[in-house]
Every structure is written in structure tokens, then in C-alpha cells.
Scaffold this motif. Structure first.
Motif, PDB file in Angstrom:
ATOM      1  N   ALA A  16     -22.104  13.755  29.703  1.00 16.86           N
ATOM      2  CA  ALA A  16     -23.160  12.801  29.379  1.00 16.86           C
ATOM      3  C   ALA A  16     -24.376  13.467  28.751  1.00 16.86           C
ATOM      4  O   ALA A  16     -25.193  12.810  28.110  1.00 16.86           O
ATOM      5  N   ASP A  17     -24.507  14.779  28.939  1.00 21.89           N
ATOM      6  CA  ASP A  17     -25.624  15.543  28.374  1.00 21.89           C
ATOM      7  C   ASP A  17     -25.218  17.009  28.347  1.00 21.89           C
ATOM      8  O   ASP A  17     -25.364  17.727  29.330  1.00 21.89           O
ATOM      9  N   ARG A  18     -24.680  17.447  27.205  1.00 27.21           N
ATOM     10  CA  ARG A  18     -24.148  18.808  27.091  1.00 27.21           C
ATOM     11  C   ARG A  18     -25.208  19.872  27.334  1.00 27.21           C
ATOM     12  O   ARG A  18     -24.898  20.988  27.759  1.00 27.21           O
ATOM     13  N   SER A  19     -26.466  19.565  27.050  1.00 35.10           N
ATOM     14  CA  SER A  19     -27.521  20.586  27.140  1.00 35.10           C
ATOM     15  C   SER A  19     -28.256  20.564  28.481  1.00 35.10           C
ATOM     16  O   SER A  19     -29.185  21.350  28.680  1.00 35.10           O
ATOM     17  N   ALA A  20     -27.854  19.711  29.395  1.00 32.96           N
ATOM     18  CA  ALA A  20     -28.556  19.612  30.678  1.00 32.96           C
ATOM     19  C   ALA A  20     -28.415  20.909  31.464  1.00 32.96           C
ATOM     20  O   ALA A  20     -27.315  21.462  31.575  1.00 32.96           O
ATOM     21  N   PRO A  21     -29.508  21.427  32.027  1.00 29.47           N
ATOM     22  CA  PRO A  21     -29.408  22.642  32.857  1.00 29.47           C
ATOM     23  C   PRO A  21     -28.748  22.311  34.190  1.00 29.47           C
ATOM     24  O   PRO A  21     -29.171  21.377  34.881  1.00 29.47           O
ATOM     25  N   THR A  22     -27.725  23.046  34.538  1.00 35.34           N
ATOM     26  CA  THR A  22     -26.995  22.797  35.787  1.00 35.34           C
ATOM     27  C   THR A  22     -26.697  24.113  36.486  1.00 35.34           C
ATOM     28  O   THR A  22     -26.529  25.147  35.845  1.00 35.34           O
ATOM     29  N   ARG A  23     -26.579  24.039  37.802  1.00 39.06           N
ATOM     30  CA  ARG A  23     -26.335  25.232  38.614  1.00 39.06           C
ATOM     31  C   ARG A  23     -24.898  25.275  39.123  1.00 39.06           C
ATOM     32  O   ARG A  23     -24.272  26.323  39.159  1.00 39.06           O
ATOM     33  N   HIS A  24     -24.353  24.131  39.507  1.00 47.23           N
ATOM     34  CA  HIS A  24     -22.979  24.056  40.015  1.00 47.23           C
ATOM     35  C   HIS A  24     -22.052  23.725  38.842  1.00 47.23           C
ATOM     36  O   HIS A  24     -21.888  22.560  38.474  1.00 47.23           O
ATOM     37  N   ASN A  25     -21.441  24.737  38.272  1.00 48.16           N
ATOM     38  CA  ASN A  25     -20.699  24.574  37.025  1.00 48.16           C
ATOM     39  C   ASN A  25     -19.196  24.797  37.155  1.00 48.16           C
ATOM     40  O   ASN A  25     -18.456  24.610  36.197  1.00 48.16           O
ATOM     41  N   ARG A  26     -18.745  25.191  38.328  1.00 47.27           N
ATOM     42  CA  ARG A  26     -17.314  25.390  38.537  1.00 47.27           C
ATOM     43  C   ARG A  26     -16.668  24.075  38.960  1.00 47.27           C
ATOM     44  O   ARG A  26     -17.226  23.327  39.765  1.00 47.27           O
ATOM     45  N   SER A  27     -15.499  23.786  38.409  1.00 43.56           N
ATOM     46  CA  SER A  27     -14.751  22.594  38.803  1.00 43.56           C
ATOM     47  C   SER A  27     -13.276  22.943  38.918  1.00 43.56           C
ATOM     48  O   SER A  27     -12.797  23.905  38.316  1.00 43.56           O
ATOM     49  N   ILE A  28     -12.564  22.146  39.709  1.00 43.13           N
ATOM     50  CA  ILE A  28     -11.123  22.309  39.897  1.00 43.13           C
ATOM     51  C   ILE A  28     -10.468  20.970  39.636  1.00 43.13           C
ATOM     52  O   ILE A  28     -10.780  19.975  40.297  1.00 43.13           O
ATOM     53  N   SER A  29      -9.572  20.925  38.649  1.00 48.18           N
ATOM     54  CA  SER A  29      -8.918  19.672  38.294  1.00 48.18           C
ATOM     55  C   SER A  29      -7.407  19.852  38.290  1.00 48.18           C
ATOM     56  O   SER A  29      -6.887  20.969  38.407  1.00 48.18           O
ATOM     57  N   PHE A  30      -6.696  18.737  38.116  1.00 51.99           N
ATOM     58  CA  PHE A  30      -5.238  18.719  38.222  1.00 51.99           C
ATOM     59  C   PHE A  30      -4.681  17.781  37.158  1.00 51.99           C
ATOM     60  O   PHE A  30      -5.179  16.669  36.966  1.00 51.99           O
ATOM     61  N   ALA A  31      -3.637  18.228  36.483  1.00 55.20           N
ATOM     62  CA  ALA A  31      -3.009  17.408  35.445  1.00 55.20           C
ATOM     63  C   ALA A  31      -1.902  16.552  36.046  1.00 55.20           C
ATOM     64  O   ALA A  31      -1.120  17.026  36.880  1.00 55.20           O
ATOM     65  N   HIS A  32      -1.839  15.303  35.618  1.00 54.62           N
ATOM     66  CA  HIS A  32      -0.789  14.381  36.064  1.00 54.62           C
ATOM     67  C   HIS A  32      -0.211  13.684  34.832  1.00 54.62           C
ATOM     68  O   HIS A  32      -0.913  12.926  34.164  1.00 54.62           O
TER      69      HIS A  32
END
Length: 266
Positions: free
Chosen positions: A190-206
Motif C-alpha cells: 500500500a506504500d512501498r516507501s513507508a518506513p517499517t521495522r518488522h520486515n520479515r514474513s513467512i508465506s506458503f504457496a497453494h
């Protein structure tokens, strides 16, 4: 990855992004407060009239789609694992005068957390990729449906995820890689330039076959499976905007970019 590591990692990411999304042009919360609808035309056509029907929205984020169904006459319940998202959803419901129930819970615990069954279970775009076990998800949905009720799922097509991110013309990623897939990226869709601290994610393909098979195995009857040549979010740089959707440029081979399905509990 430990069993529930994905929950802790992803919850931190989504908690942080709630205020960013609420303030973004992408979600247009001001427009929603003024009466705009967050739902897509194809969803409205495929779900049909919801007046007076009970609807549970799983993984509802901060509730724009949930509250849009309420505006169309449904008795809605939204569920999400992010407490800040649910707090925001409740505030939006109060501000707009819409009757809605919102519950904080992991999706797999939804039957116990909600304590009732529904005419419709709705799951919107970009949701099931955060769940490791699609068969367990389908069983959860079936447990939430009353006889004659139906699941409606609209999702980004997993085939599109195999294509290169720049042009979307070359198969680059393995369709049959079922993860987990770990990513580290700042900002948000929603906002590519937003400063963020928690940037790790775990996803799964179905894969589509995985989803359909899980739904049928859970005891639901598949009513339809539709593949769509357009999308509401541009994953590739060269897609062309057409109103509120994005399409492959004219003259280029088309690929499925989204899909939707409905399945009924007998």
C-alpha cells in the motif's frame, strides 16, 4: 521453522502495517467513510444478494471488505489475528454506524473463537498464502458453515506468482514449491516507501488444485471455479490499468491473474 513461528513473524509485520494501510491512498479509508464500497464488481456478482444473511470474513485485516458487506445488508463477523487491525475495524464500524462483530483469533481457531455458524464464509484477496495447511483451513471453513451455506474465495492466481516480477512474461519461480517462503522487504504494497521495522514474513504457496481438492475433501460441493485475466493489484510493471483493474497489454498472450470459487455445504 518452528511450528508457530510463522504466526509470530507475520503478526508483527501485520500489526505494524495497520496504521500505514489506514492512512494510505491504496485503501482510501476517507472514501469508505464517505460511502465508497471496497468490494470488487466480480465478487458482488458471484456472491449475490447478502441481505439478511450471516457472513463471516476470515483474515479480515482492518475490516473494509467486512463492513462493505454490512452496508449491503449482511450480518457480519470479521476475524483476524492482528489485535491492532481488529481495534481499527471496531472503530470504523462505530464511526460509520455499521453493525459488525470483530474478533481477534488465529484463523484455525475460528470455530471456537466465533462460536456460531454462518450462511457465508468469505475470504478475500491475498489471505490464504499466509496459512501453512490448506486442508486444515478448508475443514475450518466447513465447520463454520451451516447446511446450505457456502464458502466464497477470491484470490490472486498462483500461476502469476511463477512469472518474473519485471515483465510477467517468463516463468521464473517453481509453481510446485510449497514453501515455507521467507521474505525480507521494507514498506508495504500500500506504500512501498513507508518506513517499517518488522520486515520479515513467512508465506506458503497453494496451487489451485490444492485448494479445490481441500475444499472437496472437507465435504463442500464445488459450485464454480472461475479464472480471471485481470487483477486488482499490479504484480508486474507492464500491466495496463483499466479503470479499477489491471490487464495484460493488448496483443500479448493472457495468463490467469486471479481466481474465485464458491463451494456449498450440503
Amino acid at each position: 521453522m518452528k511450528n508457530d513461528e510463522y504466526l509470530d513473524v507475520n503478526r508483527a509485520l501485520w500489526d505494524e502495517r495497520v496504521p500505514i494501510h489506514v492512512g494510505s491512498e491504496f485503501y482510501d479509508v476517507a472514501g469508505f467513510r464517505a460511502g465508497a464500497d471496497a468490494l470488487r464488481d466480480f465478487e458482488l456478482a458471484e456472491v449475490g444478494d447478502v441481505s439478511g444473511r450471516s457472513l463471516a470474513h476470515l483474515q479480515c485485516h482492518f475490516g473494509l471488505d467486512t463492513l462493505s458487506w454490512a452496508r449491503r445488508g449482511a450480518r457480519v463477523t470479521g476475524l483476524d489475528f492482528s489485535a491492532p487491525a481488529i481495534e481499527t475495524a471496531r472503530s470504523l464500524a462505530s464511526e460509520t454506524g455499521l453493525d459488525a462483530r470483530f474478533v481477534v483469533s488465529d484463523v484455525y481457531a475460528a470455530p471456537e473463537a466465533l462460536g456460531e455458524t454462518y450462511d457465508i464464509v468469505y475470504t478475500g484477496l491475498g489471505a490464504i498464502c499466509w496459512l501453512p495447511d490448506i486442508a486444515r483451513w478448508a475443514r475450518t471453513v466447513a465447520a463454520l458453515l451451516r447446511p446450505g451455506g457456502f464458502l466464497y474465495l477470491s484470490e490472486f492466481h498462483p500461476f502469476a506468482d511463477t512469472l518474473d516480477e519485471e515483465t510477467g512474461t517468463t516463468v521464473t519461480f517453481d509453481y510446485f514449491d510449497r514453501g515455507p517462503q521467507e521474505w525480507t522487504q521494507s514498506g508495504t504494497y500500500a506504500d512501498r516507501s513507508a518506513p517499517t521495522r518488522h520486515n520479515r514474513s513467512i508465506s506458503f504457496a497453494h496451487g489451485v488444485g490444492d485448494v479445490v481438492s481441500a475444499v472437496i475433501a472437507a465435504g463442500l460441493r464445488l459450485d464454480f471455479l472461475h479464472e480471471h485475466e485481470y487483477t486488482v493489484f499490479a504484480p508486474f510493471q507492464n500491466l495496463q490499468k483499466d479503470g479499477q483493474i489491471y490487464r495484460v497489454p493488448e496483443g500479448r498472450p493472457r495468463v490467469p491473474l486471479m481466481y474465485s470459487l464458491r463451494a456449498t455445504r450440503a
